[in-house]
Enzyme design. Structure first.
Site, PDB file in Angstrom:
ATOM      1  CE  LYS A   1      -3.549  -2.681  -0.013  1.00  0.00           C
ATOM      2  NZ  LYS A   1      -2.994  -3.971   0.412  1.00  0.00           N
TER       3      LYS A   1
ATOM      4  CE1 TYR B   1      -8.673  -9.720   3.485  1.00  0.00           C
ATOM      5  CE2 TYR B   1      -9.670  -9.440   5.646  1.00  0.00           C
ATOM      6  CZ  TYR B   1      -8.738  -9.073   4.702  1.00  0.00           C
ATOM      7  OH  TYR B   1      -7.874  -8.047   4.978  1.00  0.00           O
TER       8      TYR B   1
ATOM      9  CE1 TYR C   1      -5.258  -8.853   1.317  1.00  0.00           C
ATOM     10  CE2 TYR C   1      -4.371  -8.494   3.507  1.00  0.00           C
ATOM     11  CZ  TYR C   1      -5.326  -8.241   2.549  1.00  0.00           C
ATOM     12  OH  TYR C   1      -6.355  -7.380   2.823  1.00  0.00           O
TER      13      TYR C   1
END
Ligand SMILES: *Cc1c(COP(=O)(O)O)cnc(C)c1O
Length: 337
Positions: free
Chosen positions: A57, A268, A294
């Site tokens: 990010k 998730y 992830y």
């Protein structure tokens, strides 16, 4: 032609702020690769971008925060899960730029703030708990409250995945290409964890600009974003928008988006045996840490593909480590059982 685009990258509307230590290293994984007697595996270490424990990010925020500053905004607002890496890096970017930060997070106040949430808090972010809404559904209310109080909030979507944020991964594609060329290296496939799509879209745009023949393989992370629910089409659309943002008109079709969503497990943020095994194997063979949400899922997907013989021994696979390691700590109980 490419030089012109690079000028746009540093001088035009896509101007970027420096928030991370770039380029991030590329390294070989000799001991890990040997376990599979298949292709050589390399890793791109975006876990080392440096912004409050780093991650992918940071690259998106270099463009998004620049846009916020240019628009005269004074508060960054974004959203995510309680252990969001994106929110943690946004909080750190806000601190580094003298901006306030408000986070709309899924869930409710936990007993203890740990991992990413701890770091967001240390960076001064204000947290709004939004229950089942972890993708920005609650951010509108936060924006309105801030506006009513006389602030100029800047909204960053879930995962920082819009055409401005994805510019960070267009630049990342150029960065990787230059690094590989300099080292007289190459790779045939890039494997990434794909969740809100900006990383995947940006890399597609960058590699197409470069005419590079690398295949970008997204491993699905989130049951909301699957092939059958149209996620590849949304990535293709974002890639088109991102290219337009670069002042070009490259188009992308859904068929060009390679996505494997067989590794979603229980959903998730729920770590299973494949993720646990990927974390331990890479840590034990190379001393490199994956994250539970992830990169461990993406690496488990890559391992499954290696075992299925999807790649040939002549291929060279680059695993893009997108960060997330602060979440190892709140998952410690799950990791060691
Ligand atoms: C956000 C994130 C991703 C996914 O990137 P997208 O651009 O949202 O698809 C992958 N890995 C980590 C560690 C992340 O924080």
């Amino acid at each position: 032609m490419h030089a012109d685009r690079d000028e746009q990258l540093t001088g035009g509307p896509g101007e970027r702020l420096s928030l991370g230590f770039l380029p991030t290293p590329v390294q070989a994984l000799p001991r890990f690769s040997r376990l599979f007697s298949g292709p050589e595996i390399l890793v791109k270490r975006d876990d080392l971008t440096g912004l409050a424990f780093g991650g992918n990010k940071t690259r998106k925020l270099e463009y998004l925060v620049q846009d916020a500053l240019r628009s005269g905004c004074d508060v960054l607002v974004t959203a995510g899960a309680a252990q969001s890496n994106h929110c943690r890096q946004t909080a750190a970017a806000a601190a580094a730029c003298g901006l306030a930060c408000h986070l709309a997070l899924g869930g409710g106040e936990p007993e203890e703030r740990n991992g990413n949430l701890l770091i967001s808090t240390l960076c001064g972010a204000e947290v709004h708990w939004c229950g089942d809404d972890r993708k920005g559904e609650g951010a509108g209310r936060v924006m309105e409250t801030l506006q009513a109080a006389g602030h100029r909030p800047y909204f960053i979507p879930y995962g920082g995945s819009n055409a401005i944020g994805a510019l960070g991964f267009v630049a990342a594609a150029h960065e990787l290409h230059a690094q590989l060329r300099e080292a007289d290296e190459h790779c045939t496939h890039i494997v990434i964890a794909s969740s809100s799509g900006g990383t995947h879209a940006g890399l597609l745009v960058g590699m197409r600009e470069l005419g590079a023949p690398m295949q970008i393989v997204g491993i699905g992370i989130d049951k909301d974003n699957t092939v059958s629910s149209g996620f590849p089409g949304r990535i293709a659309a974002l890639a088109c928008e991102t290219s337009a943002q670069r002042g070009a008109e490259i188009t992308f079709s859904v068929d060009e988006v390679l996505m494997d969503d067989r590794f979603l497990g229980q959903g998730y943020g729920i770590m299973g045996e494949p993720e646990r095994k990927a974390i331990r194997t890479l840590a034990e063979t190379e001393g490199i840490l994956l994250d539970p949400v992830y990169t461990a899922r993406a690496m488990a997907g890559l391992v499954a593909m290696l075992e299925e013989g999807v790649f040939s021994a002549e291929d060279r696979i680059l695993f893009w480590h997108t960060g997330g390691t602060p979440a190892l700590f709140p998952y410690a109980g799950d990791l060691l059982h």
